[in-house]
Write an enzyme that holds these catalytic residues in place. Structure first.
Site, PDB file in Angstrom:
ATOM      1  N   CYS A   1       0.864  -1.176   0.000  1.00 16.77           N
ATOM      2  CA  CYS A   1       0.000   0.000   0.000  1.00 16.77           C
ATOM      3  C   CYS A   1       0.902   1.229   0.000  1.00 16.77           C
ATOM      4  CB  CYS A   1      -1.014  -0.004   1.144  1.00 16.77           C
ATOM      5  SG  CYS A   1      -0.369   0.170   2.800  1.00 16.77           S
TER       6      CYS A   1
ATOM      7  N   CYS B   1      -2.134   1.566  -4.357  1.00 17.17           N
ATOM      8  CA  CYS B   1      -0.852   2.198  -4.683  1.00 17.17           C
ATOM      9  C   CYS B   1      -0.715   2.467  -6.177  1.00 17.17           C
ATOM     10  CB  CYS B   1       0.332   1.391  -4.157  1.00 17.17           C
ATOM     11  SG  CYS B   1       0.419  -0.291  -4.758  1.00 17.17           S
TER      12      CYS B   1
ATOM     13  N   CYS C   1       3.702  -0.196  -8.249  1.00 19.21           N
ATOM     14  CA  CYS C   1       4.222  -1.551  -8.096  1.00 19.21           C
ATOM     15  C   CYS C   1       4.717  -2.081  -9.434  1.00 19.21           C
ATOM     16  CB  CYS C   1       3.112  -2.452  -7.557  1.00 19.21           C
ATOM     17  SG  CYS C   1       3.693  -4.066  -7.061  1.00 19.21           S
TER      18      CYS C   1
END
Length: 134
Positions: free
Chosen positions: A10, A84, A88
Protein backbone atom coordinates in the site's frame (compact mmCIF):
# COMPACT_ATOMS: atom_id res chain seq x y z
CA UNK A 1 6.92 -28.09 -2.10
CA UNK A 2 8.28 -24.60 -1.69
CA UNK A 3 6.57 -22.07 0.53
CA UNK A 4 4.71 -19.40 -1.47
CA UNK A 5 5.64 -15.75 -0.92
CA UNK A 6 2.90 -13.13 -0.63
CA UNK A 7 3.67 -9.42 -0.82
CA UNK A 8 1.20 -6.80 0.45
CA UNK A 9 1.70 -3.28 -0.91
CA UNK A 10 0.00 0.00 0.00
CA UNK A 11 1.14 3.59 -0.14
CA UNK A 12 2.37 4.15 3.43
CA UNK A 13 2.84 0.52 4.58
CA UNK A 14 1.35 1.70 7.86
CA UNK A 15 -2.21 0.32 7.87
CA UNK A 16 -3.86 -1.91 5.27
CA UNK A 17 -0.77 -3.85 4.15
CA UNK A 18 0.40 -4.33 7.73
CA UNK A 19 -3.03 -5.58 8.86
CA UNK A 20 -3.17 -8.02 5.92
CA UNK A 21 0.37 -9.25 6.64
CA UNK A 22 -0.54 -9.71 10.31
CA UNK A 23 -3.58 -11.80 9.43
CA UNK A 24 -1.70 -13.93 6.91
CA UNK A 25 1.09 -14.64 9.41
CA UNK A 26 -1.52 -15.52 12.04
CA UNK A 27 -3.62 -17.77 9.79
CA UNK A 28 -0.96 -19.47 7.65
CA UNK A 29 2.06 -19.37 9.95
CA UNK A 30 5.17 -20.95 8.46
CA UNK A 31 3.28 -22.22 5.40
CA UNK A 32 3.64 -18.78 3.72
CA UNK A 33 6.43 -16.20 3.53
CA UNK A 34 4.88 -12.77 4.12
CA UNK A 35 6.35 -9.48 2.89
CA UNK A 36 4.98 -5.94 2.89
CA UNK A 37 6.09 -2.58 1.60
CA UNK A 38 4.93 0.87 0.63
CA UNK A 39 5.48 3.13 -2.34
CA UNK A 40 5.84 6.09 0.07
CA UNK A 41 6.29 4.51 3.51
CA UNK A 42 5.12 6.40 6.56
CA UNK A 43 7.26 7.08 9.60
CA UNK A 44 5.24 4.79 11.91
CA UNK A 45 2.35 2.35 11.90
CA UNK A 46 -1.17 3.74 12.16
CA UNK A 47 -1.88 3.40 15.92
CA UNK A 48 -5.59 2.81 15.24
CA UNK A 49 -4.71 -0.12 12.93
CA UNK A 50 -2.44 -1.51 15.66
CA UNK A 51 -5.30 -1.21 18.20
CA UNK A 52 -7.82 -2.84 15.83
CA UNK A 53 -5.50 -5.79 15.24
CA UNK A 54 -4.78 -6.12 18.98
CA UNK A 55 -8.53 -6.68 19.45
CA UNK A 56 -8.09 -9.77 17.25
CA UNK A 57 -5.12 -10.96 19.34
CA UNK A 58 -2.62 -10.05 16.61
CA UNK A 59 0.27 -7.78 17.59
CA UNK A 60 1.65 -5.79 14.66
CA UNK A 61 3.16 -3.06 16.86
CA UNK A 62 6.75 -4.15 16.18
CA UNK A 63 6.37 -3.83 12.39
CA UNK A 64 8.01 -0.87 10.67
CA UNK A 65 6.81 0.77 7.43
CA UNK A 66 9.35 0.04 4.71
CA UNK A 67 9.91 1.02 1.10
CA UNK A 68 8.71 -1.37 -1.57
CA UNK A 69 11.75 -3.01 -3.14
CA UNK A 70 11.68 -4.36 -6.70
CA UNK A 71 13.39 -7.49 -5.38
CA UNK A 72 10.39 -8.15 -3.07
CA UNK A 73 8.10 -8.18 -6.10
CA UNK A 74 10.49 -10.42 -8.04
CA UNK A 75 10.65 -12.86 -5.10
CA UNK A 76 6.87 -13.03 -4.61
CA UNK A 77 4.37 -15.50 -6.02
CA UNK A 78 1.37 -13.32 -5.15
CA UNK A 79 1.37 -9.51 -5.06
CA UNK A 80 -1.59 -7.81 -3.39
CA UNK A 81 -1.84 -4.07 -3.98
CA UNK A 82 -4.06 -1.74 -1.98
CA UNK A 83 -4.42 1.67 -3.50
CA UNK A 84 -0.85 2.20 -4.68
CA UNK A 85 -1.77 2.58 -8.35
CA UNK A 86 1.09 2.09 -10.78
CA UNK A 87 3.82 2.23 -8.10
CA UNK A 88 4.22 -1.55 -8.10
CA UNK A 89 6.49 -3.07 -10.76
CA UNK A 90 4.92 -5.83 -12.85
CA UNK A 91 6.76 -9.07 -13.57
CA UNK A 92 5.41 -11.86 -15.81
CA UNK A 93 4.28 -15.06 -14.14
CA UNK A 94 3.16 -13.46 -10.87
CA UNK A 95 -0.37 -13.44 -9.54
CA UNK A 96 -1.55 -9.87 -8.97
CA UNK A 97 -4.65 -8.77 -7.09
CA UNK A 98 -5.74 -5.24 -6.34
CA UNK A 99 -7.81 -5.00 -3.18
CA UNK A 100 -9.84 -1.81 -3.14
CA UNK A 101 -9.97 -0.92 0.52
CA UNK A 102 -10.59 2.35 2.31
CA UNK A 103 -7.38 3.91 3.65
CA UNK A 104 -7.50 3.76 7.47
CA UNK A 105 -5.29 6.88 7.80
CA UNK A 106 -7.08 9.39 10.03
CA UNK A 107 -10.09 7.10 10.54
CA UNK A 108 -11.62 6.31 13.93
CA UNK A 109 -11.47 2.84 15.51
CA UNK A 110 -15.00 1.90 14.43
CA UNK A 111 -14.15 2.64 10.77
CA UNK A 112 -10.82 0.81 10.99
CA UNK A 113 -12.57 -2.24 12.47
CA UNK A 114 -14.67 -2.45 9.31
CA UNK A 115 -11.57 -2.20 7.11
CA UNK A 116 -9.83 -4.81 9.29
CA UNK A 117 -12.76 -7.21 9.01
CA UNK A 118 -12.84 -6.84 5.22
CA UNK A 119 -9.09 -7.53 5.11
CA UNK A 120 -9.52 -10.64 7.28
CA UNK A 121 -12.13 -12.04 4.87
CA UNK A 122 -9.91 -11.38 1.86
CA UNK A 123 -6.89 -12.98 3.57
CA UNK A 124 -8.97 -16.05 4.46
CA UNK A 125 -10.04 -16.31 0.77
CA UNK A 126 -6.39 -15.90 -0.27
CA UNK A 127 -5.26 -18.71 2.05
CA UNK A 128 -7.92 -21.02 0.60
CA UNK A 129 -6.83 -20.15 -2.94
CA UNK A 130 -3.18 -20.97 -2.19
CA UNK A 131 -4.05 -24.60 -1.32
CA UNK A 132 -1.45 -24.69 1.46
CA UNK A 133 -0.48 -27.92 3.20
CA UNK A 134 -2.20 -28.42 6.55
Amino acid sequence: MSVPTVLFVCVHNAGRSQMAAGYLRSIAGERVRVLSGGSEPGSALNPVAVAAMAEEGIDISAQVPSILETEQVRASDVVITMGCGDACPIFPGKRYEDWELQDPAGADLETVRGIRDEIRGRVEDLVRSLALPQ
